[in-house]
Design an enzyme around this catalytic site. Structure first.
Site, short mmCIF file in Angstrom:
data_model
loop_
_atom_site.label_atom_id
_atom_site.label_comp_id
_atom_site.label_asym_id
_atom_site.label_seq_id
_atom_site.Cartn_x
_atom_site.Cartn_y
_atom_site.Cartn_z
N THR A 44 0.82 -1.22 0.00
CA THR A 44 0.00 0.00 0.00
C THR A 44 0.85 1.26 0.00
O THR A 44 0.45 2.30 -0.53
CB THR A 44 -0.94 -0.03 1.23
OG1 THR A 44 -1.86 -1.08 1.04
CG2 THR A 44 -1.70 1.26 1.41
N TYR A 58 -8.24 0.45 -3.19
CA TYR A 58 -7.22 1.04 -4.05
C TYR A 58 -6.37 -0.10 -4.63
O TYR A 58 -6.56 -1.27 -4.31
CB TYR A 58 -6.35 1.99 -3.21
CG TYR A 58 -5.78 1.30 -2.00
CD1 TYR A 58 -4.59 0.58 -2.07
CD2 TYR A 58 -6.46 1.32 -0.78
CE1 TYR A 58 -4.10 -0.10 -0.97
CE2 TYR A 58 -5.97 0.65 0.32
CZ TYR A 58 -4.79 -0.06 0.22
OH TYR A 58 -4.32 -0.74 1.30
N SER A 91 1.51 -7.63 -0.49
CA SER A 91 2.25 -8.56 0.37
C SER A 91 1.49 -9.85 0.67
O SER A 91 2.08 -10.81 1.17
CB SER A 91 2.70 -7.88 1.65
OG SER A 91 1.64 -7.75 2.57
N THR A 124 1.55 -4.23 4.28
CA THR A 124 1.45 -4.45 5.72
C THR A 124 0.89 -5.82 6.11
O THR A 124 1.04 -6.26 7.25
CB THR A 124 0.59 -3.36 6.38
OG1 THR A 124 -0.72 -3.40 5.80
CG2 THR A 124 1.21 -1.99 6.21
N ASP A 125 0.22 -6.50 5.15
CA ASP A 125 -0.47 -7.74 5.52
C ASP A 125 0.49 -8.84 6.00
O ASP A 125 0.15 -9.60 6.92
CB ASP A 125 -1.30 -8.26 4.34
CG ASP A 125 -2.48 -7.36 4.04
OD1 ASP A 125 -2.79 -6.48 4.86
OD2 ASP A 125 -3.10 -7.53 2.97
N LYS A 197 0.26 -7.27 13.16
CA LYS A 197 -0.81 -6.38 12.68
C LYS A 197 -2.06 -6.69 13.48
O LYS A 197 -2.53 -7.83 13.48
CB LYS A 197 -1.03 -6.59 11.18
CG LYS A 197 -1.95 -5.57 10.54
CD LYS A 197 -2.03 -5.74 9.03
CE LYS A 197 -2.80 -4.58 8.42
NZ LYS A 197 -2.91 -4.69 6.95
N GLU A 318 -1.33 -28.37 27.86
CA GLU A 318 -2.59 -28.90 27.32
C GLU A 318 -2.40 -30.23 26.58
O GLU A 318 -3.37 -30.84 26.15
CB GLU A 318 -3.25 -27.87 26.40
CG GLU A 318 -3.93 -26.72 27.14
CD GLU A 318 -5.24 -27.13 27.81
OE1 GLU A 318 -5.75 -28.23 27.52
OE2 GLU A 318 -5.74 -26.35 28.63
N1 ASP Z 1 -2.83 -5.72 0.92
C1 ASP Z 1 -1.81 -4.72 1.14
C2 ASP Z 1 -0.46 -5.42 1.19
O1 ASP Z 1 -0.15 -6.06 2.16
C3 ASP Z 1 -2.08 -3.99 2.39
C4 ASP Z 1 -1.04 -2.98 2.81
O2 ASP Z 1 0.03 -2.87 2.28
O3 ASP Z 1 -1.33 -2.25 3.78
O4 ASP Z 1 0.27 -5.32 0.24
#
Ligand code: ASP
Length: 361
Positions: A44, A58, A91, A124-125, A197, A318
């Site tokens: 992103t 986006y 990602s 970020t994923d 995350k 467990e």
């Molecule tokens: N789907 C995006 C990615 O991980 C989300 C992001 O970058 O925040 O590339």
């Protein structure tokens, strides 16, 4: 009154000290800006949307590294930066093969005398996974900082530019040396091993909820307050120069009414390791245990993790891990346990050794 010979000697001494101070001042090293390489992988932070208010829906990974750098001219105040486009992907498409390419590139760059640190721009994923993979495979104490953005570059109040600036600042900071791979988002510095995350879309999504962040970026400076106690980077036993693929390790997720179907399918497809993200303290449903035992009997390594997200999975808590010959994930979440198990399996299939690694990294 000092005798005149002593006065002369004191004067000579203070004159020497004055001259020495002057010389030291003249020779004071000019503050050199660090050389930072920005490795872009997409996400992103390199995304574009239809309007300035498009913060969902986006397209990720459209802006190239040169334009990412151009958008933040302030980078030139804190570092000599140059960029390389390693991948251009969202990602969620990050793969084991991508990680090997990236880790090898980072190691090659950090071995050079003219590179002081690396920034990796990333979606970020799966950012926390790439960061932890590098934490275990980078062979250098020089700073490596992984950074992303929650808003695409075209959005109002996009967080990418400030995040990239902060990441570069941290990568060039002497205080970041030897701290392991870092993640900087939202003015905070986090350890790769512990950060995750926590929210689908807010800017403050990256957290190490219970173990805590390492520090902040404020007023053009990185402030560190703590560091992870687990071994990382130059102190690990994993060497990506030794292999070109990683062993297959998959994750099965625990839930009420869970059956063995997914587990059996992964094992039939050749999984060398399974991360069982169990409920609670990594509990195993009775109806899944026979398949786990059968998988172990075939040589598949079973690691008990937890879907809870915080806390230690107790060995022999467990489940009787000694008897079942299973490993526990300690505090690693399932996606990070998968990474450590893949790397562990490049060294050994001995479960005692693998358990040692889970308590070391
Ligand atoms: N789907 C995006 C990615 O991980 C989300 C992001 O970058 O925040 O590339």
């Amino acid at each position: 009154m000092f005798p005149s010979s002593l006065r002369r000697a004191l004067f000579a001494l203070s004159a020497c000290m004055f001259l020495a101070a002057g010389a030291a001042q003249a020779e004071a090293p000019v503050q050199r800006l660090p050389n930072i390489v920005i490795l872009a992988t997409g996400g992103t932070i390199a995304g574009t949307g239809a309007t300035s208010t498009t913060t969902v829906g986006y397209t990720a990974a459209t802006v190239g590294v040169d334009n990412l750098i151009k958008a933040v001219p302030e980078l030139a105040h804190v570092a000599h930066v140059r960029g390389e486009q390693v991948f251009q992907i969202a990602s969620e498409n990050m793969s084991n093969d991508n990680w090997l390419v990236l880790a090898k590139r980072v190691n090659a760059l950090l071995a050079r005398g003219d590179v002081d640190g690396i920034v990796i721009t990333h979606g970020t994923d799966t950012l926390e996974e790439t960061a932890y993979f590098l934490d275990l495979t980078v062979k250098s104490r020089k700073p490596v900082v992984v950074v992303g953005a929650m808003r695409p570059s075209t959005a109002m109040s996009a967080d990418g530019p400030i995040n990239l600036y902060n990441a570069t600042l941290v990568a060039g900071s002497a205080d970041a040396i030897g701290k392991g791979v870092l993640v900087t988002m939202n003015d905070q510095i986090q350890a790769a091993r512990e950060v995750t995350k926590t929210n689908t879309s807010t800017l403050d999504t990256f957290k190490a909820t219970e173990l805590g962040m390492l520090g902040y970026i404020q007023g053009n400076k990185a402030y560190f307050y703590r560091q992870s106690t687990r071994k990382n980077t130059a102190d690990t036993e994993f060497d990506v120069s030794q292999f070109d693929t990683l062993p297959q390790v998959d994750i099965v997720y625990g839930y009420a009414n869970m059956g063995p179907l997914a587990l059996d399918a992964f094992v039939a497809a050749g999984a060398k390791g399974i991360i069982h993200a169990g409920v609670g303290d990594g509990s195993l449903a009775t109806r899944v245990v026979p398949s786990l035992k059968a998988a172990r009997a075939k040589g598949t390594v079973i690691v008990r993790a937890s879907r809870v997200g915080q806390g230690i999975v107790a060995r022999n808590g467990e489940a009787n891990d000694d008897q079942l010959d299973f490993v526990v994930a300690d505090t690693l979440n399932a996606q990070k346990a998968r990474i450590l198990l893949m790397l562990a399996l490049t060294k050994t299939s001995d479960t005692k050794e693998i358990q040692r690694m889970f308590y070391t990294y």
